[in-house]
Design a protein around this motif. Structure first.
Motif, mmCIF file in Angstrom:
data_model
loop_
_atom_site.group_PDB
_atom_site.id
_atom_site.type_symbol
_atom_site.label_atom_id
_atom_site.label_comp_id
_atom_site.label_asym_id
_atom_site.label_seq_id
_atom_site.Cartn_x
_atom_site.Cartn_y
_atom_site.Cartn_z
ATOM 1 N N LEU A 2 0.852 -1.190 0.000
ATOM 2 C CA LEU A 2 0.000 0.000 0.000
ATOM 3 C C LEU A 2 0.888 1.241 0.000
ATOM 4 O O LEU A 2 2.036 1.173 0.432
ATOM 5 N N PRO A 3 0.357 2.387 -0.472
ATOM 6 C CA PRO A 3 1.190 3.599 -0.424
ATOM 7 C C PRO A 3 1.692 3.846 1.002
ATOM 8 O O PRO A 3 0.916 3.729 1.957
ATOM 9 N N ASP A 4 2.974 4.105 1.121
ATOM 10 C CA ASP A 4 3.590 4.202 2.441
ATOM 11 C C ASP A 4 3.641 5.659 2.880
ATOM 12 O O ASP A 4 4.680 6.298 2.824
ATOM 13 N N ALA A 10 -2.794 10.256 10.929
ATOM 14 C CA ALA A 10 -2.632 8.809 11.128
ATOM 15 C C ALA A 10 -1.759 8.528 12.359
ATOM 16 O O ALA A 10 -2.029 7.587 13.118
ATOM 17 N N ILE A 11 -0.745 9.353 12.560
ATOM 18 C CA ILE A 11 0.140 9.143 13.715
ATOM 19 C C ILE A 11 -0.643 9.434 15.003
ATOM 20 O O ILE A 11 -0.632 8.641 15.953
ATOM 21 N N GLU A 12 -1.372 10.552 15.002
ATOM 22 C CA GLU A 12 -2.158 10.919 16.198
ATOM 23 C C GLU A 12 -3.190 9.851 16.531
ATOM 24 O O GLU A 12 -3.367 9.481 17.697
ATOM 25 N N ALA A 13 -3.865 9.367 15.492
ATOM 26 C CA ALA A 13 -4.932 8.372 15.719
ATOM 27 C C ALA A 13 -4.375 7.107 16.362
ATOM 28 O O ALA A 13 -5.048 6.453 17.160
ATOM 29 N N PRO A 180 9.831 -4.603 1.045
ATOM 30 C CA PRO A 180 9.526 -3.315 1.679
ATOM 31 C C PRO A 180 8.642 -3.524 2.912
ATOM 32 O O PRO A 180 7.870 -4.498 2.960
ATOM 33 N N PHE A 181 8.768 -2.646 3.863
ATOM 34 C CA PHE A 181 8.008 -2.790 5.108
ATOM 35 C C PHE A 181 7.249 -1.491 5.359
ATOM 36 O O PHE A 181 7.825 -0.410 5.280
ATOM 37 N N PRO A 182 5.932 -1.550 5.672
ATOM 38 C CA PRO A 182 5.169 -0.308 5.871
ATOM 39 C C PRO A 182 5.650 0.452 7.110
ATOM 40 O O PRO A 182 5.796 -0.134 8.177
ATOM 41 N N ARG A 183 5.869 1.752 6.927
ATOM 42 C CA ARG A 183 6.474 2.521 8.016
ATOM 43 C C ARG A 183 5.512 2.828 9.159
ATOM 44 O O ARG A 183 5.922 2.873 10.320
ATOM 45 N N LEU A 184 4.220 3.101 8.835
ATOM 46 C CA LEU A 184 3.315 3.573 9.893
ATOM 47 C C LEU A 184 3.168 2.583 11.052
ATOM 48 O O LEU A 184 3.357 2.968 12.214
ATOM 49 N N PRO A 185 2.848 1.310 10.813
ATOM 50 C CA PRO A 185 2.712 0.403 11.959
ATOM 51 C C PRO A 185 4.006 0.246 12.750
ATOM 52 O O PRO A 185 3.983 0.123 13.982
ATOM 53 N N LEU A 186 5.125 0.279 12.045
ATOM 54 C CA LEU A 186 6.414 0.177 12.741
ATOM 55 C C LEU A 186 6.628 1.417 13.616
ATOM 56 O O LEU A 186 7.033 1.325 14.783
#
Ligand code: BTN
Length: 265
Positions: A2-4, A10-13, A180-186
């Motif tokens: 997905l677009p990373d 998103a960070i606040e949520a 590639p690894f999604p940054r947001l969950p990390l």
């Protein structure tokens, strides 16, 4: 994949009701998250303020080095602490807290085994996955604030950059995972773990044992470069404030609070 994309919303949520990230500033491009957060801190920003960026134009590393990361590939962020319970000489405890928490969170999210190289590099397979730059301001003899700046290599391939020295010394989550690894969950996992570990530190927990247990440096023959000069010896321990205890060839032990370590074969 997905677009990373990282956004403030998103960070606040993902961090609601936590101390870490109670204020979030996210930028597509910034000079340095540490520098921007220092300005906010001087204006009275609260503890837990987070500044992150997809790209830095003047990212800084320890020992006056620059910190480079291709736009949108890594996690580049700084956190503001106002730890009234610590003296300036204890500020390194925050770096220990953040490096331990980041290692734990990355391990939990990716399954990679993450070690630490004194003072606070994150390593996978002996290569550098991330680094921490801690800067502090004092008021009289007390700590005013501490900024912990963290750079984590996520979706960058150091083998493709044409720099053999970097290919040998640096790595990333994507490089280690082979995808590639999604940054947001990390990112959220790292921030949540820092939040938990910082609350524990405030309540008087010592993280020293767990931090020290991750140090690949201990017991090794090392060369340490400090502002005062170079030392060669064996890294025999670390104290509660994060200082390295180095046994010199003449048997004396020196205590080093800041420096850069190279493992000797
Ligand atoms: C090092 O290992 O030398 C420390 C690197 C720290 C880099 C991070 S990236 C986010 C924050 N902003 C900066 O300018 N530096 C730190």
């Amino acid at each position: 994949m997905l677009p990373d994309v990282l956004t403030r919303e998103a960070i606040e949520a993902g961090l609601s009701a936590r101390l870490i990230g109670r204020r979030v500033h996210h930028f597509v491009t910034l000079d340095s998250t540490n520098d921007f957060l220092a300005k906010l801190a001087e204006e009275g920003a609260p503890e837990g303020t987070l500044v992150s960026a997809d790209e830095q134009t003047a990212g800084r590393g320890r020992l006056d080095r620059s910190w480079l990361a291709p736009a949108g590939s890594c996690l580049l962020f700084s956190l503001l602490f106002r730890p009234a319970f610590l003296a300036p000489a204890q500020a390194q405890r925050l770096t220990m807290t953040c490096s331990l928490a980041a290692a734990e969170a990355i391990e939990a999210e990716t399954g990679l085994e993450v070690g630490l190289k004194w003072p606070n590099d994150l390593l996978v397979g002996g290569r550098k996955l991330g680094g921490i730059l801690t800067e502090l301001a004092t008021q009289g003899t007390a700590l005013d604030y501490v900024i912990v700046g963290i750079g984590l290599n996520v979706n960058v391939d150091f083998r493709a950059g044409g720099d053999p020295a970097l290919a040998d010394s640096a790595t990333s989550v994507a490089q280690e995972m082979g995808r590639p690894f999604p940054r947001l969950p990390l990112f959220l996992a790292v921030l949540r773990r820092i939040d938990e570990r910082y609350l524990a530190l405030q309540e008087g927990d010592s993280l020293h044992g767990e931090w020290a247990a991750r140090l690949v440096t201990l017991g090794q023959p090392v060369q340490v470069t400090t502002a005062e000069g170079q030392y060669t010896g064996r890294a025999v321990g670390v104290d509660e404030d994060g200082a390295l205890l180095l046994r010199l060839p003449d048997g004396a032990t020196v205590r080093i609070l800041a420096g850069d370590v190279t493992l000797r074969r």
